[in-house]
Design a protein around this motif. Sequence first.
Motif, PDB file in Angstrom:
ATOM      1  N   GLN A 178     -39.951  39.045  -0.200  1.00 28.08           N
ATOM      2  CA  GLN A 178     -40.316  39.464  -1.792  1.00 28.08           C
ATOM      3  C   GLN A 178     -39.585  40.689  -2.139  1.00 28.08           C
ATOM      4  OE1 GLN A 178     -44.402  41.051  -2.599  1.00 28.08           O
ATOM      5  NE2 GLN A 178     -44.700  39.768  -4.191  1.00 28.08           N
ATOM      6  N   PRO A 222     -41.778  34.530  -8.766  1.00 24.82           N
ATOM      7  CA  PRO A 222     -42.684  35.533  -8.422  1.00 24.82           C
ATOM      8  C   PRO A 222     -43.878  35.126  -8.401  1.00 24.82           C
ATOM      9  CG  PRO A 222     -40.804  36.317  -9.591  1.00 24.82           C
ATOM     10  CD  PRO A 222     -40.826  34.523  -9.654  1.00 24.82           C
ATOM     11  N   ASP A 223     -44.469  34.413  -9.116  1.00 23.41           N
ATOM     12  CA  ASP A 223     -46.221  34.148  -9.470  1.00 23.41           C
ATOM     13  C   ASP A 223     -46.614  33.112  -8.242  1.00 23.41           C
ATOM     14  OD1 ASP A 223     -44.965  32.078 -10.682  1.00 23.41           O
ATOM     15  OD2 ASP A 223     -46.133  32.153 -12.614  1.00 23.41           O
ATOM     16  N   PRO A 235     -43.157  42.164   2.263  1.00 25.20           N
ATOM     17  CA  PRO A 235     -43.130  42.496   0.735  1.00 25.20           C
ATOM     18  C   PRO A 235     -41.988  43.759   0.757  1.00 25.20           C
ATOM     19  CG  PRO A 235     -45.135  42.795   1.701  1.00 25.20           C
ATOM     20  CD  PRO A 235     -44.433  42.355   2.954  1.00 25.20           C
ATOM     21  N   VAL A 241     -49.277  44.891  -3.677  1.00 28.34           N
ATOM     22  CA  VAL A 241     -49.004  43.372  -3.819  1.00 28.34           C
ATOM     23  C   VAL A 241     -50.176  42.545  -3.348  1.00 28.34           C
ATOM     24  CG1 VAL A 241     -47.725  43.269  -1.741  1.00 28.34           C
ATOM     25  CG2 VAL A 241     -47.432  41.510  -3.435  1.00 28.34           C
ATOM     26  N   ASN A 243     -53.988  42.601  -2.790  1.00 31.68           N
ATOM     27  CA  ASN A 243     -55.038  42.833  -3.449  1.00 31.68           C
ATOM     28  C   ASN A 243     -56.406  42.143  -3.110  1.00 31.68           C
ATOM     29  OD1 ASN A 243     -54.754  40.789  -5.354  1.00 31.68           O
ATOM     30  ND2 ASN A 243     -53.057  42.138  -6.335  1.00 31.68           N
ATOM     31  N   SER A 246     -55.065  38.432  -4.129  1.00 31.95           N
ATOM     32  CA  SER A 246     -53.987  37.881  -3.518  1.00 31.95           C
ATOM     33  C   SER A 246     -53.980  37.615  -1.935  1.00 31.95           C
ATOM     34  CB  SER A 246     -52.450  38.549  -3.795  1.00 31.95           C
ATOM     35  OG  SER A 246     -52.902  39.959  -3.254  1.00 31.95           O
ATOM     36  N   SER A 247     -54.518  38.603  -1.564  1.00 29.87           N
ATOM     37  CA  SER A 247     -54.797  38.612   0.022  1.00 29.87           C
ATOM     38  C   SER A 247     -55.693  37.508   0.675  1.00 29.87           C
ATOM     39  CB  SER A 247     -55.412  39.880   0.314  1.00 29.87           C
ATOM     40  OG  SER A 247     -56.556  40.178   0.177  1.00 29.87           O
ATOM     41  N   GLN A 262     -48.167  48.719   0.385  1.00 35.32           N
ATOM     42  CA  GLN A 262     -48.658  47.352  -0.061  1.00 35.32           C
ATOM     43  C   GLN A 262     -50.166  46.863  -0.345  1.00 35.32           C
ATOM     44  OE1 GLN A 262     -46.774  45.559   3.299  1.00 35.32           O
ATOM     45  NE2 GLN A 262     -44.612  46.871   3.372  1.00 35.32           N
TER      46      GLN A 262
END
Length: 348
Positions: A178, A222-223, A235, A241, A243, A246-247, A262
């Motif tokens: 990323q 990206p999304d 990353p 990134v 959070n 997302s995790s 990160q």
Amino acid sequence: MELRLTDLDRPEGFERLVLAEDASAGLRALICVHSTVLGPAAGGCRMWNYANDAEAIADVMRLARGMTYKNAMAGLGLGGGKSVIIGDARRDKTPAMMRAFGRAVDALKGIYYTAEDVGISPQDMVYAAAETRYAVGLSDASGDPSPWTAEGVFRCLGIGAAHVFGSADLTGRRVLVQGLGHVGLSLAEKLHVAGADLIVTDIHTAALEDTKTRLEATVCAPDEVFDQQMDIFAPCALGGVLNGDSSPKLGARLVCGAANNQLATPGIAEKLRARGITYLPDYVVNAGGIISVASEIHGTGDAWRRERLDGIAGRVAEMLTRATAGNCSTEQIADQMVEQMLREASAA
């Protein structure tokens, strides 16, 4: 207005926080020194268009503390600091601004060494160095630190892969990179040579097209990063990134990348571990750049740099062993290792 330095309220656990302003040069910057227990503070200068001063202060403090930990784990004999210039690097940056920033660094009389970071180039450091000897990472000295950062991440990724998958062989491993800046692209090139099945994402179309053609990479938006099937997540863009949102979606079994900070919050590492995902602390694996810069500060050469790269790979192996034995996250082990170093240095 000429250059003006204002000491802001020092946060607990930090040594100094300075606002540097020079209206004629368009400079508004923050310099944060977290710790000089292990040596003069060192950390790059980032230029970013922060929404407000509070956001910039929070970022520079987080980054400065991270540099203390990074420099300690890399065995550099340096403390931690960071600086940020508030503004759009593509639109606002000028040689006069960078020279004014150099004067601000010089006014701190050697407690802080600066170098390039996001939005700042080796040439920008040349302008700053015209005003101070505490600007490093110059193109005619240590040069661009990005290849050293990428090499360190790649070595640590191999250590992590051996731990997680039972082999450091990356042939056929699906690795999502990323961010394709200098470090991310260099890492992607190394992974391609190692036989990895690359997935890449970036906000710049040209970078994606290059890796798609040259490195046979699969491109994702990206999304859509956390919708991808992958073995390893790397990353290499900005922080936070991983959070709370997302995790839980991450399908990788190993996280190893060059981006700073990160994890959006400290508890994310433990949540990843509980899901069987090994996270290699960013401040350990991405230390190659500061290793390169430190060699310029100390007047050493490539052999010294390579020894420190070997050292961070060794520390990653040690962290993994201790984390497994203690049934805890590698981040917890890494923090414990640094805190012990700082205690011992303070008591000496």
